[in-house]
Design an enzyme around this catalytic site. Sequence first.
Site, PDB file in Angstrom:
ATOM      1  CB  THR A 211      -0.800  -0.105   1.244  1.00  0.00           C
ATOM      2  OG1 THR A 211      -1.689  -1.333   1.324  1.00  0.00           O
ATOM      3  CG2 THR A 211      -1.952   1.166   1.029  1.00  0.00           C
ATOM      4  CD  GLU A 427      15.014 -23.243  27.376  1.00  0.00           C
ATOM      5  OE1 GLU A 427      15.440 -23.221  26.369  1.00  0.00           O
ATOM      6  OE2 GLU A 427      13.600 -23.720  27.816  1.00  0.00           O
TER       7      GLU A 427
END
Length: 647
Positions: A211, A427
């Site tokens: 746009t 982790e």
Amino acid sequence: MNEDRPPEGNPWIKSLMVWGAIFMALLLAVSLFGAGSQPGGAEITYSDFRGKVAEGSVKSVEIAPGSITGTMKNDQPFSTVPIPDDTDLPRLLEDNNVEFSGKAADEPNLLLYILFQSLPFLLIMGIAFFALRQMQKGGGSGAMGFGKSKAKLLTERQGRVTFDDVAGIDEAREELQEIVEFLRDPQRFSKLGGQIPKGALLVGSPGTGKTLLARAIAGEAGVPFFTISGSDFVEMFVGVGASRVRDMFEQAKKNAPCIVFIDEIDAVGRHRGHGLGNSNDEREQTLNQLLVEMDGFEANEGIIIIAATNRPDVLDPALLRPGRFDRQVVVPIPDIDGREKILSVHMKKVPLAPDVNARTIARGTPGFSGADLANLVNEAALLAARRNKRLVAMQEFEDAKDKVMMGAERRSMVMTDDEKKMTAYHEAGHAIVAVHEEASDPIHKATIIPRGRALGMVMRLPERDNYSYHRDKMHANLAVSMGGRVAEEIIFGYDKVSSGASSDIHYATDLARNMVTRWGMSDKLGPLQYEQTQEGYLGMGGSQRTMGSDETNKLIDSEIKTLVEGAHQRATDLLRQHEDQLHLLAQALLEYETLSGDDIRQLLEDGKIDRPDQPQGPVIARPVHGSAIPKAGKRFGGSGDSAPQGA
């Protein structure tokens, strides 16, 4: 681009006039209905009136046709309704010394009478006048104008955008520059027999600047620019959309040369007769009218159609043929150079500290679209404002990048020491496998602080933009995804494995399935495609459909299981070989909660992290280490087949 339309009146004045007319009509009605009633004191019956006269309590009366008013000797007013045949009343009043007089009947107000009689006609004329005004309104805004086009004429007062405001999509901008040059100097092309394309279709992912690019074309060319959304054509009444298309082109012809921009054209331009059941007659009639207007018997000279969509696969082939949308301009996700230019454009509006480096930020944001980068700059500015800073520093951009990519920190959650320990080892398992897998991307950050929907993660970023992935990188990603689960098995034992690896397993299974069924990376099944995406029936979304016999499907499942279990064994071998590093990294995560990639590399090389000691933060929650909440992962690379890098 100036709009040649008569100035519209002030809407407040119009509203005041309407309400003033309504108020005057109410006053007129009240005055008419209340004209016959006059206050006369306390209402008493006629028999009581005669009795009080006979008692001598009445001082004076006034006799009018249909009413008698008067005053008692104690000065209290009264009123009553007389009996027409009572001829003895004057004698009764004389005998009791009551002063009395007569009053003539009120003559009707001729003006009020005329207004009262003409009020229905005035009301009908007002309604008719309002309806006619609504029918004459342009742009489909009136009550009777639903067949009018809703296209808006963009003017310079609404913010002029030029190619200087568009960055990172140089190829698309150069391809559309020709349209701008034609609108400025049509003879330059026509004298050699060339014709400018009638339409250009901008194709790209959401947020890439389609746009904005269309507005820049209008700003550069300096011609009228009509903008409308594809959904503005669609109505529940058959034929309304086609009427709006005709009206839109009529407006465009009056302002030619001009540009008509249709955003989200897939709302009206979908493939005709697609799917099961009855087709949408209104949408198909609208599309048919659009096809005729773009390239039918009547030539629309000087009108250039620019449309935007992120779903070119669903558009009707007749819409894409030469003569309608001659060009398909791809507006891609920007590369690192494009991201740097886009950041520079948005950073002009923000006061920057001297340490801000757009190139560094661009390198750490692969896969970001123009809208993502604009949001990143805005988040950094908001963070600086909350911290009462006058300038936006690099730290704000890093924190904003972590927030956009991984989500906001959730430090309000509380967990036990055992759960925190399991989170740290999970982790750390991902990170250690990523460090020792040569094909894996470098670690950007490891944290046990929950962010957004993720409850702790290891984030990896590629050193450069990736547009395709190799087999060794996919096997490395599979092994990294299994690292957290394997770390739990090694440290806590088989019975203490948590549900925290659910998103890892989901990611690994999807990646292995794509390797087998779409990318031809199975030796047993060969380089064939066994799965394809099909659009859902009646526009209900996409789905995966596996092609092949039952035996083929069993073999596919077997190959997927082999890949995932092989990655599990690969991660197990690496973590057992480097178990000392696993303990070291887990303890560092328990102490610091968040480690950068440089911190992890320094820790594994020197056994310590050279940075000022940080105070231990609050205890962070990860209940049962992760209940089926997926870890944050950003899709990197340009294609939809590329795998997310967050483990």
